[in-house]
Write an enzyme that holds these catalytic residues in place. Structure first.
Site, PDB file in Angstrom:
ATOM      1  N   GLU A 116      44.745  23.520  34.652  1.00  0.00           N
ATOM      2  CA  GLU A 116      43.641  24.454  34.372  1.00  0.00           C
ATOM      3  C   GLU A 116      43.666  25.542  35.435  1.00  0.00           C
ATOM      4  O   GLU A 116      43.680  25.261  36.624  1.00  0.00           O
ATOM      5  CB  GLU A 116      42.308  23.699  34.387  1.00  0.00           C
ATOM      6  CG  GLU A 116      41.062  24.569  34.461  1.00  0.00           C
ATOM      7  CD  GLU A 116      40.911  25.534  33.273  1.00  0.00           C
ATOM      8  OE1 GLU A 116      41.018  25.089  32.126  1.00  0.00           O
ATOM      9  OE2 GLU A 116      40.700  26.748  33.541  1.00  0.00           O
TER      10      GLU A 116
ATOM     11  N   ASP B 241      44.917  23.021  25.008  1.00  0.00           N
ATOM     12  CA  ASP B 241      43.494  23.361  24.869  1.00  0.00           C
ATOM     13  C   ASP B 241      43.236  24.758  25.444  1.00  0.00           C
ATOM     14  O   ASP B 241      42.162  25.033  25.976  1.00  0.00           O
ATOM     15  CB  ASP B 241      42.644  22.298  25.587  1.00  0.00           C
ATOM     16  CG  ASP B 241      41.167  22.433  25.243  1.00  0.00           C
ATOM     17  OD1 ASP B 241      40.853  22.868  24.123  1.00  0.00           O
ATOM     18  OD2 ASP B 241      40.336  22.105  26.109  1.00  0.00           O
TER      19      ASP B 241
ATOM     20  N   GLN C 169      37.891  35.374  33.750  1.00  0.00           N
ATOM     21  CA  GLN C 169      37.030  35.464  32.576  1.00  0.00           C
ATOM     22  C   GLN C 169      35.554  35.403  32.969  1.00  0.00           C
ATOM     23  O   GLN C 169      35.215  35.035  34.092  1.00  0.00           O
ATOM     24  CB  GLN C 169      37.337  34.303  31.617  1.00  0.00           C
ATOM     25  CG  GLN C 169      37.251  32.932  32.281  1.00  0.00           C
ATOM     26  CD  GLN C 169      38.121  31.880  31.614  1.00  0.00           C
ATOM     27  OE1 GLN C 169      38.505  32.001  30.462  1.00  0.00           O
ATOM     28  NE2 GLN C 169      38.441  30.822  32.347  1.00  0.00           N
TER      29      GLN C 169
END
Lengths: 387, 387
Positions: B227, B283, B155
């Protein structure tokens, strides 16, 4: 009566090979794309201007009356604008998908790494969604209806409906409070740090009824609210019940009274009579944002502050909203005024997020510290300007 | 490399005496005023076009390269646009005061009761302040600096500085979290309704470190965070310390571990091994806003939900962000997906104000209810979809 305005921005390397001011074929291709934004078949621009050192400007019009511009800056920026009329309730001739596809094609043509598409700007819409913040940032609200508008002798009163924030009060187009904004009311009442039970409270302004309603949930000895504008109260009772609930259905209750009056003469009367309060809650307009603490607004602010300190018991507390957290100079000027009051005071401040405001907001708590002036010191939070 | 764009809107009575499409002297006076917006001396427009039934368009250019348009719609709307180049750090040739004065003069000429002046739109600025909300509303942030930008394998990562919100993380230009936004972290951890002490917690995503840090303030038995993007963690450790504090300075502590991994294979492994958690906190990205629950995003979402339910203890709770409160259809579609999970679940939701988001945000708490599937019922908050 809305016109939709599309804005597209593209950044290109002015020294690169894909500079439309140098590559004529590239320029023609760009003109085609922009022309197609406002009409189905490509067409020559209405007018094409070389602006010399300043780049170029092309203007396109379509038979349905839409128009577009293509502006190229030699520094490496290309802007595209298109505007079209869309009758209420109709679908726009240019869709967001079409604009996105044009953005993609222009980006590819220019080989640019940065481009930008804005949400359509609604111009002249029946429900105007744009209200800037105190620091003049452009904010588009989700308003879908103006549920009330009137001009009182004092101000323009508008209540807009927001699907997420509920009904929202604007006075002279300035956001006051929405039904989502209990955070404001809690902050101007000390966020739970104060115990109002058995205490006397004076509210200056507060026509939306939020502070009065919140205070009534405790057991204050007495609450007096001084609001000048009957129309604001009427509108709140009808359209802002998520704020005032039933607290202004009657303007007088066993421990509260709403006086529809200018607060200045009433404060003068209280000073003359020696009437004093445990709390003064100033919910009048935000502190002014002029560059110098002069003029009518600041005179009014100082007058209110001076009177308030005179009707505040030595152990009392004065709460007020300040301004947006980014209005650093205005807040500093306000704090400068506090040093010049006839009674020495200290203050603390708190920055709070009020949902409908779209900017953080500063609240002040002020208290007297100089015993020589008949004031008692307070130790809690007494560091000057602590946050 | 910024260009400033001025927008002014005026509404007039098309059937009144002051219709510029009928009154030629009025039209000439308007042209003079718009021309003076971009240059000191008035000048004839570059080109003036009658658009027949669709009104008129005039275009003005100035020697310094600024340009302006005057558009009149027969329905009773007049729009004025002016655009000028302003080099970084220089003052604009057209001041806000000059624009305001022009607005006043045009309003008087038209005798119009509604006019609108937008804050200058900054186009191609070094620091782009515009980020739309989930419901595509135009929001201007107070960003004054891009403190970090990088493209990871996953990203685009940007950290912008806002004077009021602190540093703010954007992933693919989508607002993730700012240092002002403890409200987000508290909401996705149940706003104080949960006791994490002695419990095992799995965080999916959470690269800004806010959830990990908040959990570490309690005494969980173990926290595992999955993550995927090392660059997000690196950026957070350096620029988002108001969110993660010191919690990711070491990726492993006595009761927590950050795994820099794709969560899907790890979840598969947990399912295979029978590893289970008291809490799963999702999240990852917001729920998709497509019009049908199909496509890669929804497949990913369902896969995550199914795996999560499999690693959630029967008494466990799953928390996740949803989307903007105005994304009613997307939220409803998400809730529809919950009914189709292999394990029967119930949920509650909560709408929260996250300061930097500029829109209210919905959070979900989900739990298993069907004992036949090895799940135990829970009585607290067990009304379906209660808010």
């Amino acid at each position: 009566m809305p016109a939709l305005h599309t804005l597209l921005d593209f950044q290109f390397e002015p020294g690169g090979t894909k500079n439309p001011l140098i590559d004529q074929q590239l320029y023609r291709d760009l003109c085609d794309l922009v022309s197609q934004l406002v009409q189905n078949s490509s067409a020559a621009p209405l007018s094409s201007v070389s602006l010399g050192d300043a780049g170029s400007l092309d203007v396109f019009t379509a038979e349905n009356g839409s128009h577009a511009t293509l502006r190229v800056y030699p520094q490496g920026l290309l802007t595209v604008d298109a505007e079209m009329w869309v009758a209420e309730g109709e679908q726009p001739a240019i869709t967001a998908e079409h604009v996105a596809s044009t953005q993609k094609k222009i980006s590819e043509l220019l080989g640019c790494n940065k481009s930008k598409r804005f949400p359509f700007i609604k111009r002249g819409a029946r429900v105007d969604p744009y209200v800037p913040t105190a620091d003049n940032k452009l904010i588009e609200y989700d308003f879908d209806e103006c549920v009330y508008e009137a001009d009182s002798p004092y101000q323009n009163i508008k209540i807009m409906h927001s699907p997420q924030f509920g009904n929202m009060l604007l006075l002279d187009n300035d956001p006051n409070l929405a039904e989502s904004d209990l955070a404001y009311t809690r902050a101007i009442l000390g966020n739970g740090r104060e115990d109002f039970s058995g205490k006397s409270v004076l509210i200056l302004g507060g026509g939306d009824g939020g502070i009065l309603h919140e205070l009534r949930q405790g057991s204050p000895k007495s609450v007096i609210m001084l609001e000048i504008d009957q129309l604001v109260i009427n509108a709140a009772v009808k359209y802002l019940r998520g704020i005032c609930h039933d607290s202004m259905d009657q303007l007088k209750g066993h421990n509260y009274e709403v006086l529809v009056e200018d607060c200045i003469p009433v404060l003068e009367k209280y000073v003359r009579e020696g009437t004093m309060f445990d709390y003064v809650i100033n919910d009048l307009t935000a502190i002014p944002i002029s560059t110098q603490p002069v003029g009518d607004s600041w005179d009014f602010l100082r007058k209110i502050l001076d009177f308030s300190m005179q009707v505040l018991k030595p152990t009392g507390r004065y709460y007020t909203q300040g301004n947006g957290a980014n209005m650093v100079d205005a807040l500093r000027m306000y704090e400068g005024q506090l040093e010049k009051l006839s009674c020495k005071v200290d203050f603390s401040k708190e920055t709070v997020c009020v949902p409908s405001y779209h900017e953080l907001w500063v609240f002040y708590c002020i208290w007297k510290v100089d015993a020589a002036n008949g004031c008692e010191g307070k130790d809690a939070q007494a560091t000057n300007g602590s946050t």
